[in-house]
Design a protein around this motif. Sequence first.
Motif, PDB file in Angstrom:
ATOM      1  N   HIS A  82      39.522  46.821  14.481  1.00 28.45           N
ATOM      2  CA  HIS A  82      40.291  47.144  13.273  1.00 28.45           C
ATOM      3  C   HIS A  82      41.270  46.033  12.893  1.00 28.45           C
ATOM      4  CE1 HIS A  82      38.592  51.097  13.332  1.00 28.45           C
ATOM      5  NE2 HIS A  82      39.070  51.325  14.539  1.00 28.45           N
ATOM      6  N   ASP A  83      41.667  45.224  13.846  1.00 24.62           N
ATOM      7  CA  ASP A  83      42.625  44.134  13.611  1.00 24.62           C
ATOM      8  C   ASP A  83      42.173  42.923  14.428  1.00 24.62           C
ATOM      9  OD1 ASP A  83      44.877  42.721  12.828  1.00 24.62           O
ATOM     10  OD2 ASP A  83      46.270  43.836  14.103  1.00 24.62           O
ATOM     11  N   ILE A  93      48.064  42.581  11.930  1.00 24.28           N
ATOM     12  CA  ILE A  93      48.846  43.786  11.649  1.00 24.28           C
ATOM     13  C   ILE A  93      49.771  44.083  12.834  1.00 24.28           C
ATOM     14  CG2 ILE A  93      48.751  46.236  11.061  1.00 24.28           C
ATOM     15  CD1 ILE A  93      47.623  44.326   8.869  1.00 24.28           C
ATOM     16  N   ARG A  94      49.237  43.975  14.041  1.00 25.69           N
ATOM     17  CA  ARG A  94      50.043  44.208  15.243  1.00 25.69           C
ATOM     18  C   ARG A  94      51.254  43.278  15.262  1.00 25.69           C
ATOM     19  NH1 ARG A  94      46.816  42.252  19.018  1.00 25.69           N
ATOM     20  NH2 ARG A  94      48.043  40.363  19.216  1.00 25.69           N
ATOM     21  N   GLU A  95      51.036  42.016  14.968  1.00 29.14           N
ATOM     22  CA  GLU A  95      52.135  41.042  14.996  1.00 29.14           C
ATOM     23  C   GLU A  95      53.142  41.294  13.876  1.00 29.14           C
ATOM     24  OE1 GLU A  95      52.917  38.852  17.373  1.00 29.14           O
ATOM     25  OE2 GLU A  95      51.238  39.724  18.455  1.00 29.14           O
ATOM     26  N   ALA A  96      52.670  41.766  12.730  1.00 31.11           N
ATOM     27  CA  ALA A  96      53.589  42.052  11.619  1.00 31.11           C
ATOM     28  C   ALA A  96      54.617  43.108  12.023  1.00 31.11           C
ATOM     29  CB  ALA A  96      52.813  42.514  10.393  1.00 31.11           C
ATOM     30  N   TYR A  97      54.179  44.084  12.807  1.00 25.66           N
ATOM     31  CA  TYR A  97      55.111  45.117  13.260  1.00 25.66           C
ATOM     32  C   TYR A  97      56.117  44.583  14.272  1.00 25.66           C
ATOM     33  CZ  TYR A  97      52.970  49.034  10.849  1.00 25.66           C
ATOM     34  OH  TYR A  97      52.544  49.912   9.883  1.00 25.66           O
ATOM     35  N   LEU A 128      42.055  50.933   8.083  1.00 27.06           N
ATOM     36  CA  LEU A 128      43.416  51.242   7.620  1.00 27.06           C
ATOM     37  C   LEU A 128      43.908  52.545   8.235  1.00 27.06           C
ATOM     38  CD1 LEU A 128      43.224  50.229   3.862  1.00 27.06           C
ATOM     39  CD2 LEU A 128      44.627  49.175   5.633  1.00 27.06           C
ATOM     40  N   ARG A 129      43.054  53.559   8.277  1.00 30.00           N
ATOM     41  CA  ARG A 129      43.445  54.831   8.873  1.00 30.00           C
ATOM     42  C   ARG A 129      43.789  54.647  10.365  1.00 30.00           C
ATOM     43  NH1 ARG A 129      39.800  55.860   5.636  1.00 30.00           N
ATOM     44  NH2 ARG A 129      38.789  57.571   4.693  1.00 30.00           N
ATOM     45  N   ALA A 130      42.946  53.894  11.057  1.00 29.22           N
ATOM     46  CA  ALA A 130      43.178  53.655  12.487  1.00 29.22           C
ATOM     47  C   ALA A 130      44.473  52.875  12.713  1.00 29.22           C
ATOM     48  CB  ALA A 130      41.991  52.909  13.085  1.00 29.22           C
ATOM     49  N   LEU A 185      47.087  52.740  10.711  1.00 33.48           N
ATOM     50  CA  LEU A 185      48.228  53.600  10.380  1.00 33.48           C
ATOM     51  C   LEU A 185      48.520  54.571  11.521  1.00 33.48           C
ATOM     52  CD1 LEU A 185      47.839  54.389   6.596  1.00 33.48           C
ATOM     53  CD2 LEU A 185      49.871  53.515   7.730  1.00 33.48           C
ATOM     54  N   ALA A 186      47.469  55.124  12.113  1.00 34.44           N
ATOM     55  CA  ALA A 186      47.671  56.044  13.236  1.00 34.44           C
ATOM     56  C   ALA A 186      48.282  55.305  14.427  1.00 34.44           C
ATOM     57  CB  ALA A 186      46.343  56.683  13.628  1.00 34.44           C
ATOM     58  N   ARG A 187      47.845  54.099  14.653  1.00 33.36           N
ATOM     59  CA  ARG A 187      48.315  53.319  15.802  1.00 33.36           C
ATOM     60  C   ARG A 187      49.742  52.815  15.614  1.00 33.36           C
ATOM     61  NH1 ARG A 187      44.874  48.285  16.737  1.00 33.36           N
ATOM     62  NH2 ARG A 187      43.285  49.891  17.010  1.00 33.36           N
ATOM     63  N   HIS A 188      50.054  52.277  14.452  1.00 30.61           N
ATOM     64  CA  HIS A 188      51.351  51.615  14.243  1.00 30.61           C
ATOM     65  C   HIS A 188      52.293  52.400  13.329  1.00 30.61           C
ATOM     66  CE1 HIS A 188      49.775  48.006  16.134  1.00 30.61           C
ATOM     67  NE2 HIS A 188      48.768  47.995  15.279  1.00 30.61           N
ATOM     68  N   GLY A 189      51.761  52.997  12.294  1.00 26.38           N
ATOM     69  CA  GLY A 189      52.590  53.612  11.260  1.00 26.38           C
ATOM     70  C   GLY A 189      53.325  54.858  11.691  1.00 26.38           C
ATOM     71  N   ASP A 190      52.712  55.641  12.588  1.00 28.00           N
ATOM     72  CA  ASP A 190      53.372  56.874  13.021  1.00 28.00           C
ATOM     73  C   ASP A 190      54.687  56.584  13.750  1.00 28.00           C
ATOM     74  OD1 ASP A 190      51.310  58.320  11.919  1.00 28.00           O
ATOM     75  OD2 ASP A 190      50.303  58.702  13.840  1.00 28.00           O
ATOM     76  N   GLY A 191      54.726  55.494  14.493  1.00 30.37           N
ATOM     77  CA  GLY A 191      55.934  55.136  15.228  1.00 30.37           C
ATOM     78  C   GLY A 191      56.932  54.345  14.416  1.00 30.37           C
ATOM     79  N   ALA A 192      56.521  53.876  13.252  1.00 34.20           N
ATOM     80  CA  ALA A 192      57.403  53.070  12.398  1.00 34.20           C
ATOM     81  C   ALA A 192      57.207  53.463  10.930  1.00 34.20           C
ATOM     82  CB  ALA A 192      57.114  51.588  12.603  1.00 34.20           C
TER      83      ALA A 192
END
Length: 91
Positions: free
Chosen positions: A8-9, A14-18, A49-51, A53-60
């Motif tokens: 997915h990335d 995306i991981r680094e952006a967070y 995108l869904r994956a 968001l579930a991985r990073h977005g829920d915590g931030a």
Amino acid sequence: MKPGQDTHDPKGLIREAYRIPGITSAQCRTIFMDWALGLPEAQEPRASLRALLARHGDGAPDHPMTQVLRDGLGGSIAPRRRGGWRARREP
């Protein structure tokens, strides 16, 4: 997870952006475009995108990248006509 191992990335963008403190929405949009352009042609971006968001977005939830990912899931806005002869003629 190392870059290239995540379907997915693949580049880890995306991981680094967070992880970047004080990142702006504009910077997140630039990273998102690079991410989208780097996906393999056969890959469905909405599933990724869904994956992500579930991985990073829920915590931030307030992170600017979370909003950019949500906007990416929202789809494109129908283009509106701009300009043309009607815009140039005087009323």
